[in-house]
Design a protein around this motif. Structure first.
Motif, short mmCIF file in Angstrom:
data_model
loop_
_atom_site.label_atom_id
_atom_site.label_comp_id
_atom_site.label_asym_id
_atom_site.label_seq_id
_atom_site.Cartn_x
_atom_site.Cartn_y
_atom_site.Cartn_z
N ARG A 40 0.84 -1.19 0.00
CA ARG A 40 0.00 0.00 0.00
C ARG A 40 0.89 1.26 0.00
N ALA A 41 1.97 1.19 0.78
CA ALA A 41 2.89 2.33 0.84
C ALA A 41 3.62 2.52 -0.48
N ILE A 42 4.00 1.42 -1.14
CA ILE A 42 4.61 1.52 -2.47
C ILE A 42 3.62 2.22 -3.41
N ARG A 43 2.38 1.76 -3.36
CA ARG A 43 1.35 2.29 -4.27
C ARG A 43 1.09 3.78 -4.00
N GLU A 44 0.91 4.11 -2.72
CA GLU A 44 0.45 5.46 -2.40
C GLU A 44 1.58 6.47 -2.27
N LYS A 45 2.76 6.01 -1.83
CA LYS A 45 3.83 6.97 -1.55
C LYS A 45 4.97 6.92 -2.58
N VAL A 46 5.30 5.71 -3.06
CA VAL A 46 6.46 5.60 -3.95
C VAL A 46 6.05 5.78 -5.42
N VAL A 47 4.92 5.17 -5.79
CA VAL A 47 4.47 5.23 -7.20
C VAL A 47 4.36 6.67 -7.72
N PRO A 48 3.82 7.63 -6.94
CA PRO A 48 3.76 9.01 -7.46
C PRO A 48 5.14 9.54 -7.89
N HIS A 49 6.20 9.15 -7.19
CA HIS A 49 7.55 9.55 -7.61
C HIS A 49 7.97 8.81 -8.87
N LEU A 50 7.66 7.51 -8.90
CA LEU A 50 8.08 6.70 -10.04
C LEU A 50 7.40 7.19 -11.33
N LYS A 51 6.19 7.73 -11.19
CA LYS A 51 5.46 8.19 -12.37
C LYS A 51 6.16 9.35 -13.07
N THR A 52 7.11 9.99 -12.40
CA THR A 52 7.79 11.13 -13.03
C THR A 52 8.94 10.69 -13.94
N PHE A 101 24.56 -4.05 -10.93
CA PHE A 101 24.25 -4.27 -12.34
C PHE A 101 23.19 -3.33 -12.91
N GLY A 102 23.13 -2.11 -12.45
CA GLY A 102 22.20 -1.21 -13.12
C GLY A 102 21.78 -0.07 -12.24
N GLU A 103 21.13 0.89 -12.85
CA GLU A 103 20.64 2.06 -12.11
C GLU A 103 19.18 1.84 -11.79
N MET A 104 18.92 1.38 -10.57
CA MET A 104 17.57 0.99 -10.20
C MET A 104 16.80 2.18 -9.60
N HIS A 105 15.50 2.19 -9.84
CA HIS A 105 14.66 3.19 -9.20
C HIS A 105 14.06 2.68 -7.91
N LEU A 106 13.88 1.37 -7.85
CA LEU A 106 13.36 0.75 -6.63
C LEU A 106 14.00 -0.62 -6.47
N ILE A 107 14.53 -0.88 -5.28
CA ILE A 107 15.04 -2.21 -4.97
C ILE A 107 14.21 -2.75 -3.80
N SER A 108 13.66 -3.95 -3.98
CA SER A 108 12.90 -4.57 -2.90
C SER A 108 13.66 -5.82 -2.48
N CYS A 109 14.10 -5.84 -1.25
CA CYS A 109 14.91 -6.97 -0.75
C CYS A 109 14.44 -7.27 0.66
#
Lengths: 277, 189
Positions: free
Chosen positions: A88-100, A208-216
């Motif tokens: 939910r936090a990814i959806r509501e808080k992180v996704v708005p940044h990713l959309k840019t 191995f790359g320039e990631m926008h989000l890493i989930s571990c």
């Protein structure tokens, strides 16, 4: 001098881990000892050896034993949308940044059987981000990667997955994404069209790359502190400026030497943002 | 024979845990010299309320354990729901999502066995009320490593099965009432 048996076992464990590394390049030498010890005791008992050294001898000489032992050493527990609040936090808080961003790279590090990968792929489709995204799903365990790539799960887990998806703020029905047959469900193959599956070790492999989000999530709990430091350093170096890192609900960067390279972004869901330049 | 001073206390409890721990934990003084590491069986989907609840009524610090958390004196650590809690050799706590043991995650056996490996004879393990068999094998591991065992008197326990199972495996353990355990802890640390 007579060594107490626990001390001998400690030596045996170190030798076995060294043998696995030298012979097969699987490096568990910096895994958290308490849980490695527990799993090796289980492996020894269930594989029918009287000592860990006996197990070591066999696995050194018989390559066919390796996958079985790896099955004990790598813990594969996950569920789709585990900890719905995180998604939910990814959806509501992180996704708005990713959309840019015009294009996105997302890394699921230690993807195990793929449950978290499919969760994020569905979330990204619901949020209209899928077409601009490449997902990297990595694990050291080949069997797990195959399961992830197949995307087939037992039907009796679907009720939990569905409930989690709903609680995560899902905008569609989970049943839109799978077909059920013979007590199993197969997730839609279009969900993995933008996924690169890869054998990658956080212990021995590089950025191995320039990631926008890493989930571990719940991967580094099996590492000792120096190895956790190393992995978090790898994540820091793999993230784009202001990129995001999500870890398990009961993990923390507080005890890590790279804590300064991140700020808390959604504190209660353990989502951090890189502050490195 | 004089016993080595313990370096940590581990406690396991299940059905009736809240009431039992409410006798023991609030009675410990602010300067209690040891860490106290606790597994209580709780449903996996619950946000743990245990640490919040006891924080309000204890003098010792009360935390829900996070992975790689360093152990400190006069602090009680609760296992978080849906994770095993283990003691690591470098005086820190670790978590694990390995399979449930006897249907439980966290498991008392897992905590006690890891603590026995790390502390050997310098450990006091306390098993309280509960309606299953968890903890019995863990107590046996502590006994084999030379640690000290305390089992709640099954006659005084809310659920007797767990202390009874441990007593059957470890007949030499000390058996005490909750008040007795409280008093004993205040004396050793």
């Amino acid at each position: 001098m007579i060594e107490p048996s626990e001390k001998i076992e400690e030596i045996e464990i170190r030798l076995l881990l060294e043998a696995l590394y030298v012979r097969y390049h699987y490096d568990f030498r910096n895994y958290a000892m308490a849980s490695v010890r527990r799993r090796l005791r289980q492996a020894r008992e269930q594989m029918g050896f009287s000592t860990i050294s006996a197990l070591q001898e066999r696995v050194l000489h018989d390559e066919a034993m390796l996958p079985r032992l790896l099955g004990y050493l790598t813990v594969q527990v996950s569920e789709m949308f585990r900890d719905p609040g995180y998604f939910r936090a990814i959806r509501e808080k992180v996704v708005p940044h990713l959309k840019t961003y015009p294009s996105l790279k997302i890394w699921i590090a230690g993807c195990s059987g793929g449950e978290e990968l499919y969760s994020l792929a569905i979330l990204f489709r619901e949020e209209g981000l899928e077409d601009r995204t490449i997902f990297y799903a990595t694990d050291i365990n080949q069997d797990a990667l195959q399961i992830a790539e197949a995307g087939v799960y037992d039907l009796d887990r679907i009720q939990l997955f569905t409930e989690n998806h709903r609680r995560s703020g899902g905008k569609s029905s989970l049943s839109d994404y799978y077909t059920a047959d013979y007590g199993r469900v197969s997730f839609d193959k279009t969900l993995r069209e933008r996924v690169v599956f890869s054998d990658h070790s956080l212990v021995t492999d590089a950025v191995f790359g320039e990631m926008h989000l890493i989930s571990c999530r719940n991967v580094m709990i099996y590492f000792d502190r120096p190895l956790q430091d190393k992995a978090v350093g790898l994540f820091r170096d793999s993230l784009t400026r202001k990129g995001f890192l999500g870890i398990g609900a009961k993990e923390s960067l507080r005890f890590c030497s790279h804590a300064d390279a991140f700020k808390e972004f959604v504190r209660e869901e353990k989502i951090y943002q890189s502050t490195a330049k | 024979m004089s016993r080595l001073a313990p370096q940590a206390i581990v406690i396991g409890a299940s059905a009736g845990a809240l009431e039992a721990l409410s006798v023991i934990l609030p009675s410990l003084p602010k300067d209690f010299a040891l860490p106290i590491i606790i597994v209580v069986h709780i449903p996996p989907d619950k946000r743990s309320v245990l640490s919040d609840l006891f924080r309000a009524k204890c003098q010792v610090q009360v935390l829900e354990a996070e992975d790689k958390e360093p152990l400190e004196a006069s602090t009680a650590y609760f296992a978080p729901p849906d994770y095993h809690l283990l003691v690591e050799g470098n005086n820190t706590l670790g978590l694990s999502s390995e399979d449930p043991v006897l249907f439980s995650r966290p498991s008392i056996d897992v905590l006690f066995e890891s603590a026995a490996d790390v502390y050997g004879p310098r450990l006091t393990a306390i098993l309280l009320t509960g309606a299953n068999q968890d903890g019995a094998k863990g107590m046996l591991a502590v006994a084999k490593a030379g640690g000290e065992l305390i089992i709640q008197d099954p006659g005084t326990a809310f659920a007797a099965a767990m202390p009874e199972a441990a007593l059957a495996l470890c007949p030499d353990a000390m058996v005490m009432s909750l008040g007795g355990i409280s008093e004993y802890l205040r004396r050793i640390a």
